[in-house]
Enzyme design. Structure first.
Site, PDB file in Angstrom:
ATOM      1  N   CYS A 272     -12.934  68.072  -1.058  1.00 44.65           N
ATOM      2  CA  CYS A 272     -13.721  66.831  -1.035  1.00 44.65           C
ATOM      3  C   CYS A 272     -14.301  66.454  -2.401  1.00 44.65           C
ATOM      4  O   CYS A 272     -13.865  65.474  -3.007  1.00 44.65           O
ATOM      5  CB  CYS A 272     -14.849  66.964  -0.027  1.00 44.65           C
ATOM      6  SG  CYS A 272     -14.245  67.083   1.653  1.00 44.65           S
TER       7      CYS A 272
HETATM    8  N1  LIG Z   1     -12.353  70.152   4.610  1.00 43.23           N
HETATM    9  C1  LIG Z   1     -13.442  69.425   4.641  1.00 43.23           C
HETATM   10  O1  LIG Z   1     -14.554  69.936   4.523  1.00 43.23           O
HETATM   11  C2  LIG Z   1     -13.385  67.919   4.822  1.00 43.23           C
HETATM   12  C3  LIG Z   1     -14.577  67.244   5.111  1.00 43.23           C
HETATM   13  C4  LIG Z   1     -14.541  65.874   5.288  1.00 43.23           C
HETATM   14  C5  LIG Z   1     -13.345  65.186   5.149  1.00 43.23           C
HETATM   15  N2  LIG Z   1     -12.195  65.858   4.841  1.00 43.23           N
HETATM   16  C6  LIG Z   1     -10.965  65.078   4.743  1.00 43.23           C
HETATM   17  O2  LIG Z   1     -10.200  65.276   5.925  1.00 43.23           O
HETATM   18  C7  LIG Z   1      -8.794  65.259   5.614  1.00 43.23           C
HETATM   19  C8  LIG Z   1      -8.159  66.561   6.078  1.00 43.23           C
HETATM   20  O3  LIG Z   1      -8.751  67.632   5.373  1.00 43.23           O
HETATM   21  P1  LIG Z   1      -8.675  69.133   5.885  1.00 43.23           P
HETATM   22  O4  LIG Z   1      -9.645  69.896   5.054  1.00 43.23           O
HETATM   23  O5  LIG Z   1      -8.766  69.174   7.364  1.00 43.23           O
HETATM   24  O6  LIG Z   1      -7.188  69.493   5.441  1.00 43.23           O
HETATM   25  P2  LIG Z   1      -6.338  70.750   5.957  1.00 43.23           P
HETATM   26  O7  LIG Z   1      -5.298  70.984   4.917  1.00 43.23           O
HETATM   27  O8  LIG Z   1      -7.245  71.858   6.368  1.00 43.23           O
HETATM   28  O9  LIG Z   1      -5.648  70.194   7.276  1.00 43.23           O
HETATM   29  C9  LIG Z   1      -4.665  69.216   7.281  1.00 43.23           C
HETATM   30  C10 LIG Z   1      -3.596  69.619   8.266  1.00 43.23           C
HETATM   31  O10 LIG Z   1      -2.645  68.574   8.340  1.00 43.23           O
HETATM   32  C11 LIG Z   1      -1.343  69.150   8.469  1.00 43.23           C
HETATM   33  N3  LIG Z   1      -0.393  68.139   8.050  1.00 43.23           N
HETATM   34  C12 LIG Z   1       0.007  67.762   6.830  1.00 43.23           C
HETATM   35  N4  LIG Z   1       0.847  66.720   6.902  1.00 43.23           N
HETATM   36  C13 LIG Z   1       0.975  66.423   8.199  1.00 43.23           C
HETATM   37  C14 LIG Z   1       1.724  65.439   8.920  1.00 43.23           C
HETATM   38  N5  LIG Z   1       2.448  64.527   8.288  1.00 43.23           N
HETATM   39  N6  LIG Z   1       1.658  65.446  10.262  1.00 43.23           N
HETATM   40  C15 LIG Z   1       0.902  66.367  10.924  1.00 43.23           C
HETATM   41  N7  LIG Z   1       0.184  67.308  10.309  1.00 43.23           N
HETATM   42  C16 LIG Z   1       0.211  67.325   8.955  1.00 43.23           C
HETATM   43  C17 LIG Z   1      -1.410  70.397   7.593  1.00 43.23           C
HETATM   44  O11 LIG Z   1      -0.437  71.342   7.972  1.00 43.23           O
HETATM   45  C18 LIG Z   1      -2.832  70.876   7.879  1.00 43.23           C
HETATM   46  O12 LIG Z   1      -2.879  71.797   8.946  1.00 43.23           O
HETATM   47  C19 LIG Z   1      -8.705  65.036   4.119  1.00 43.23           C
HETATM   48  O13 LIG Z   1      -8.558  63.675   3.868  1.00 43.23           O
HETATM   49  C20 LIG Z   1     -10.058  65.507   3.611  1.00 43.23           C
HETATM   50  O14 LIG Z   1     -10.420  64.870   2.407  1.00 43.23           O
HETATM   51  C21 LIG Z   1     -12.195  67.224   4.703  1.00 43.23           C
END
Ligand SMILES: NC(=O)c1ccc[n+]([C@@H]2O[C@H](COP(=O)([O-])OP(=O)(O)OC[C@H]3O[C@@H](n4cnc5c(N)ncnc54)[C@H](O)[C@@H]3O)[C@@H](O)[C@H]2O)c1
Length: 439
Positions: A272
């Protein structure tokens, strides 16, 4: 269509989908399943699907029990996107990283949208949760569906943006208690999104558009990045002036209004803070607007690991040693305390830079038994008297709560504490705090 969808949310008969089962998507899918919806979770990682189907959570904040309570009952996971044709609502939680030139990489989002276009039926609500620049939801989701499917927005399909605000590793915050901002591309989209998410979030905060909701998330994380950069810069300044920044922050924190503390450290990490402001900066440039605050903060924060390496070199120099051939023991390799997430971890950058200079690096992290740095797999060392004593310098890079700091202090030759976690013992001669190098 809107009316029948509303009823499905209210009487829990809606079938809902979550695309991307990571830090954001998995807790969401589990909450929706616990509430009583039939939930389909889709992820492209076969390993993650296998683990979930076996009832094994890969996220520290989600226990195996939380997962086992719902998996195969009303949470079903897989990598087959055709299930989208059954969904009344789809939440998208895929990664939104930066590419090599530090511009937004929306390829994960685009590939999810391609699948949605291939499979959705009329009457579906789509909610984007992934962090991105203002305008993405409208341009990449709404317009693409309108153009490709000839569906009418607000009649045949509905679109919202609702940013995720989870704080991994923070046990005090349950996702249901974090107010949830949401904006819709039409007023009935917003109404549907509010009804749907009210089932699992205690407080919904509606805003007038998806752009406002997208910008809200970027304001929050840009605020953090800028303030961390400010305190990092003041740390470098205080070090020259021989003032303890940690004491200054503690004193300033007693002010009951107009101040909130941010702390210096070896750099910023995670998915983030280092990334989100760059999405905003990139978007600003397409409007001929150059955001100086964001660029400056990014520059300061990204240089902190190199600054740590300079400090480490100085500390070894005092012992008439160089980085080359010194054993340097990093405590904590994940990007922040009490998580296993390695994305953008400053500890990894420090490890890499020190190794490039010939240092003999080892690390201990209770959450990361092994990881890959500079193309090779390395393993967490046990914290024993011997491993601690063998190190020329111990560097506390991540302040996990379950590390026995008194034990380290007892046996270490020298400690460089970048997180002020040894504050109870700072009178010990062999501990140097970040910002206190010249004391
Ligand atoms: N991690 C955090 O603390 C947090 C907090 C707020 C917002 N976000 C936002 O949320 C979003 C996701 O972040 P995250 O930390 O959960 O990421 P992550 O990498 O933990 O999870 C994303 C998941 O999506 C899967 N993936 C990738 N491409 C895909 C597709 N085309 N179809 C289906 N699955 C797919 C991956 O295998 C993975 O398991 C990002 O935009 C991030 O900026 C994250």
């Amino acid at each position: 269509m809107c009316k029948s969808l509303k009823e499905k949310f209210l009487n829990k008969t809606a079938k809902v989908c979550v695309i991307g089962l990571g830090y954001v998507g998995l807790p969401l899918a589990i909450s929706l399943a616990k509430y009583g919806y039939e939930v389909f979770g889709i992820d492209t990682s076969k390993d993650k699907i296998k683990s979930l189907r076996n009832g094994k959570s890969y996220i520290l904040d989600i226990s195996d029990k939380d997962l086992q309570d719902v998996i195969h009952k009303n949470l079903f996971v897989g990598d087959d996107f055709s299930i989208l044709s059954k969904a009344n609502a789809i939440s998208i939680c895929v990664p939104t990283p930066l590419n090599k030139t530090k511009d937004p990489d929306l390829s994960y989002l685009s590939s999810s949208i391609e699948k949605i276009i291939q499979f959705i039926k009329r009457g579906t609500l789509i909610i984007l949760e992934s962090t991105t620049y203002p305008g993405t939801t409208e341009e990449l989701i709404t317009k693409t569906i309108e153009n490709n499917k000839k569906y009418r927005l607000g009649i045949d399909f509905f679109v919202c943006f609702s940013p995720e605000r989870i704080d991994p590793g923070n046990k005090k915050l349950d996702i249901k208690n974090i107010p949830k901002v949401i904006g819709g591309d039409t007023s009935n989209s917003l109404e549907l999104g509010m009804i749907y998410y009210s089932s699992i979030f205690n407080e919904m905060i509606p805003v007038s558009s998806t752009k406002v909701a997208e910008m809200t998330k970027l304001l929050e994380n840009t605020f953090r990045s800028v303030n961390i950069a400010l305190v990092n810069e003041l740390t470098l300044m205080c070090e020259r002036m021989n003032i303890n920044i940690w004491e200054v922050i503690d004193a300033a924190s007693t002010k009951p209004m107009g101040y909130m503390p941010f702390y210096p450290g070896p750099g910023i990490g995670g998915h983030c803070i280092p990334l989100d402001p760059m999405y905003l900066s990139w978007r600003g440039k397409t409007f001929d607007y150059y955001n100086r605050f964001i660029e400056l903060s990014n520059d300061i924060n990204r240089n902190m690991p190199r600054y740590m390496v300079q400090n480490i070199s100085e500390l070894l120099n005092r012992q008439e040693k160089s980085i080359k051939n010194s054993i340097i023991f990093l405590i904590g390799i994940s990007y922040k305390k009490n998580v296993a997430d390695l994305r953008e971890s400053p500890a990894i950058e420090i490890y890499r830079l020190l190794e490039e200079k010939g240092g003999k690096l080892i690390y201990h992290d209770p959450y990361v038994p092994h990881c890959k740095i500079n193309g090779k797999t390395i393993y967490s060392q046990n914290l024993t008297k011997e491993t601690i004593k063998s190190a020329d310098l111990i560097v506390i890079t991540t302040d996990h709560s379950n590390i026995d700091y008194p034990f380290i202090i007892k046996h270490a030759k020298n400690i460089f504490d970048t997180r002020n976690v040894t504050k109870l013992y700072t009178n010990q001669k062999h501990i140097t705090l970040l910002g206190n190098l010249y004391e």
